[in-house]
Design a protein around this motif. Structure first.
Motif, PDB file in Angstrom:
ATOM      1  N   GLN A 233       0.952  -1.279   0.431  1.00 16.38           N
ATOM      2  CA  GLN A 233      -0.293   0.109   0.107  1.00 16.38           C
ATOM      3  C   GLN A 233       0.871   1.032  -0.060  1.00 16.38           C
ATOM      4  OE1 GLN A 233      -3.235  -0.228   2.782  1.00 16.38           O
ATOM      5  NE2 GLN A 233      -4.258  -1.889   2.638  1.00 16.38           N
ATOM      6  N   ALA A 234       0.549   1.938   1.410  1.00 16.01           N
ATOM      7  CA  ALA A 234       1.484   2.921   0.891  1.00 16.01           C
ATOM      8  C   ALA A 234       2.812   3.546   1.263  1.00 16.01           C
ATOM      9  CB  ALA A 234       0.645   4.430   1.698  1.00 16.01           C
ATOM     10  N   LYS A 235       2.616   2.008   2.250  1.00 11.23           N
ATOM     11  CA  LYS A 235       4.573   1.633   2.495  1.00 11.23           C
ATOM     12  C   LYS A 235       5.570   2.007   1.332  1.00 11.23           C
ATOM     13  CE  LYS A 235       3.074  -1.425   6.386  1.00 11.23           C
ATOM     14  NZ  LYS A 235       3.442  -2.004   6.779  1.00 11.23           N
ATOM     15  N   LEU A 236       5.387   2.056   0.739  1.00 10.26           N
ATOM     16  CA  LEU A 236       6.212   1.973  -1.485  1.00 10.26           C
ATOM     17  C   LEU A 236       5.175   2.062  -2.094  1.00 10.26           C
ATOM     18  CD1 LEU A 236       8.844   0.557  -2.323  1.00 10.26           C
ATOM     19  CD2 LEU A 236       7.409  -1.462  -2.992  1.00 10.26           C
ATOM     20  N   SER A 237       6.569   3.360  -2.539  1.00 10.55           N
ATOM     21  CA  SER A 237       6.078   3.650  -3.753  1.00 10.55           C
ATOM     22  C   SER A 237       6.568   3.391  -5.116  1.00 10.55           C
ATOM     23  CB  SER A 237       6.924   5.424  -3.515  1.00 10.55           C
ATOM     24  OG  SER A 237       6.237   5.937  -4.683  1.00 10.55           O
ATOM     25  N   ILE A 238       5.237   3.000  -5.286  1.00 15.47           N
ATOM     26  CA  ILE A 238       5.463   2.280  -7.159  1.00 15.47           C
ATOM     27  C   ILE A 238       4.243   3.080  -7.990  1.00 15.47           C
ATOM     28  CG2 ILE A 238       6.667   0.263  -6.724  1.00 15.47           C
ATOM     29  CD1 ILE A 238       3.942  -1.236  -7.108  1.00 15.47           C
ATOM     30  N   VAL A 239       4.655   3.157  -9.627  1.00 16.00           N
ATOM     31  CA  VAL A 239       4.226   3.786  -9.889  1.00 16.00           C
ATOM     32  C   VAL A 239       2.482   3.326 -10.888  1.00 16.00           C
ATOM     33  CG1 VAL A 239       3.415   4.477 -12.842  1.00 16.00           C
ATOM     34  CG2 VAL A 239       5.731   4.077 -12.064  1.00 16.00           C
ATOM     35  N   THR A 240       1.994   1.901 -10.049  1.00 15.30           N
ATOM     36  CA  THR A 240       0.731   1.928 -10.784  1.00 15.30           C
ATOM     37  C   THR A 240      -0.165   1.526  -8.942  1.00 15.30           C
ATOM     38  OG1 THR A 240       1.482  -0.914  -9.568  1.00 15.30           O
ATOM     39  CG2 THR A 240       0.827  -0.454 -11.828  1.00 15.30           C
ATOM     40  N   LEU A 241       0.666   2.144  -7.931  1.00 14.46           N
ATOM     41  CA  LEU A 241       0.125   2.513  -6.571  1.00 14.46           C
ATOM     42  C   LEU A 241      -0.330   4.126  -7.155  1.00 14.46           C
ATOM     43  CD1 LEU A 241       1.606   0.404  -4.461  1.00 14.46           C
ATOM     44  CD2 LEU A 241      -0.841  -0.322  -5.374  1.00 14.46           C
ATOM     45  N   GLN A 242       1.044   4.956  -6.990  1.00  9.76           N
ATOM     46  CA  GLN A 242       0.611   6.156  -7.615  1.00  9.76           C
ATOM     47  C   GLN A 242      -0.800   6.738  -8.591  1.00  9.76           C
ATOM     48  OE1 GLN A 242       1.134   8.618  -6.067  1.00  9.76           O
ATOM     49  NE2 GLN A 242       3.207   7.171  -3.858  1.00  9.76           N
ATOM     50  N   ILE A 243      -0.596   5.288  -9.962  1.00  8.62           N
ATOM     51  CA  ILE A 243      -1.341   5.656 -10.144  1.00  8.62           C
ATOM     52  C   ILE A 243      -3.258   5.629  -9.893  1.00  8.62           C
ATOM     53  CG2 ILE A 243      -3.015   5.618 -12.439  1.00  8.62           C
ATOM     54  CD1 ILE A 243      -0.002   5.061 -13.844  1.00  8.62           C
ATOM     55  N   GLY A 244      -3.014   5.113  -9.114  1.00  5.31           N
ATOM     56  CA  GLY A 244      -4.335   4.528  -8.468  1.00  5.31           C
ATOM     57  C   GLY A 244      -4.921   4.964  -7.234  1.00  5.31           C
ATOM     58  N   TYR A 245      -3.402   5.854  -6.840  1.00  6.72           N
ATOM     59  CA  TYR A 245      -3.911   7.059  -5.648  1.00  6.72           C
ATOM     60  C   TYR A 245      -4.235   8.456  -6.400  1.00  6.72           C
ATOM     61  CZ  TYR A 245      -1.405   4.243  -2.580  1.00  6.72           C
ATOM     62  OH  TYR A 245      -1.012   3.117  -1.914  1.00  6.72           O
ATOM     63  N   MET A 246      -3.951   8.539  -7.621  1.00  9.31           N
ATOM     64  CA  MET A 246      -4.011   9.939  -7.544  1.00  9.31           C
ATOM     65  C   MET A 246      -5.164  10.320  -8.832  1.00  9.31           C
ATOM     66  SD  MET A 246      -1.208  12.272  -8.023  1.00  9.31           S
ATOM     67  CE  MET A 246      -1.451  11.469  -6.495  1.00  9.31           C
TER      68      MET A 246
END
Length: 289
Positions: A233-246
């Motif tokens: 989840q928010a413990k590691l920043s990767i592209v797919t997760l950031q796209i989901g958050y944005m």
């Protein structure tokens, strides 16, 4: 004239059969990509053209997410190719065809077992109270945590390799089948040993397939989302997760930046798939020769 009309009718019917496939691609691939590209260059407040969303991607958080994704995808792709190639060769050389089919089926099932179910399975096995974690603690007095954590970058590597490795097995098996027995027999008749055969014939023949495997596994890992979201989840920043958050988040919601990141990810994946296609065409030439 009758033959020409029959050919035209046959070609028309063939295209009509492909129509549902083209509609599916249009609805679920082409149209979403067009919406992404449009949303990445349009300011929602003013409805004017802008490149600010791409400039915002230059922030350290987003740059770091791309670097982490590329690093994660690269490591798992290389590990998957190396071990998948050796496992694929062992399956290819297995004397029993029945066992071969069972192992291939197992690889097919394993590579499709991903996402949230895979993440939960790894939590049960390698979580802080997981089966292997408690087994090592109870019988070997070895504390797996905090040296290793399934909820970290190293944990993601282990989880990704789980579905990357069998995918490479499925990709490399046809390449091994393309190495003809006549080549090995000819090399042996000329005095070449096993090492020389693989160095001068086997590995050069397999190289396009290995390159194709690396690029496809890289793209496969780059686009993974559910496994990473469930584990880190928010413990590691990767592209797919950031796209989901944005795009769908509540705190840092910025669809324009998310779409810009998605377009950049598509460019990277497109380059990977392009290399994969070129390498695959080269590999097919060897199998036909």
């Amino acid at each position: 004239m009758m033959r020409r009309s029959k050919r035209k009718t046959g070609q028309t019917s063939d295209w009509m059969r492909l129509l549902p496939f083209f509609l599916f691609c249009l609805a679920f691939e082409v149209v979403p990509i067009l919406f992404l590209m449009h949303g990445s260059v349009i300011d929602k407040t003013t409805s004017q053209f802008t490149l600010q969303h791409y400039l915002d991607v230059n922030r350290p958080l987003y740059i770091n997410s791309f670097l982490n994704s590329i690093k994660l995808s690269g490591i798992t792709a290389i590990v998957g190719v190396i071990f998948g190639t050796f496992i694929g060769y062992a399956i290819y050389r297995w004397p029993s065809k029945r066992v071969q089919h069972i192992l291939i089926t197992l690889s097919d099932v394993t590579t499709n077992f991903a996402g949230a179910p895979l993440a939960f399975a790894f939590v049960v096995i390698l979580g802080m109270n997981g089966i292997i974690t408690q087994f090592l603690l109870q019988y070997f007095h070895y504390e797996l945590y905090p040296t290793f954590s399934i909820y970290s970058f190293s944990g993601l590597i282990v989880a990704y390799i789980y579905f990357q490795l069998p995918l490479m097995v499925l990709l490399i098996l046809p390449a091994f089948a393309g190495i003809k027995k006549e080549w090995r027999e000819s090399a042996q008749s000329l005095g070449a040993n096993t090492f020389q055969f693989w160095r001068y014939i086997g590995i050069p023949v397999l190289t396009p397939s290995l390159i194709a495997g690396v690029t496809l596994l890289f793209a496969n890992a780059l686009g993974a989302y559910a496994t990473a979201y469930t584990l880190v989840q928010a413990k590691l920043s990767i592209v797919t997760l950031q796209i989901g958050y944005m795009i769908a988040g509540e705190i840092r919601k910025d669809p324009g930046v998310g779409m810009a990141m998605a377009v950049l990810s598509l460019v990277i994946m497109g380059l990977s798939i392009g290399i994969y296609q070129a390498a695959t065409i080269r590999a097919r030439r060897w199998s036909k020769s």
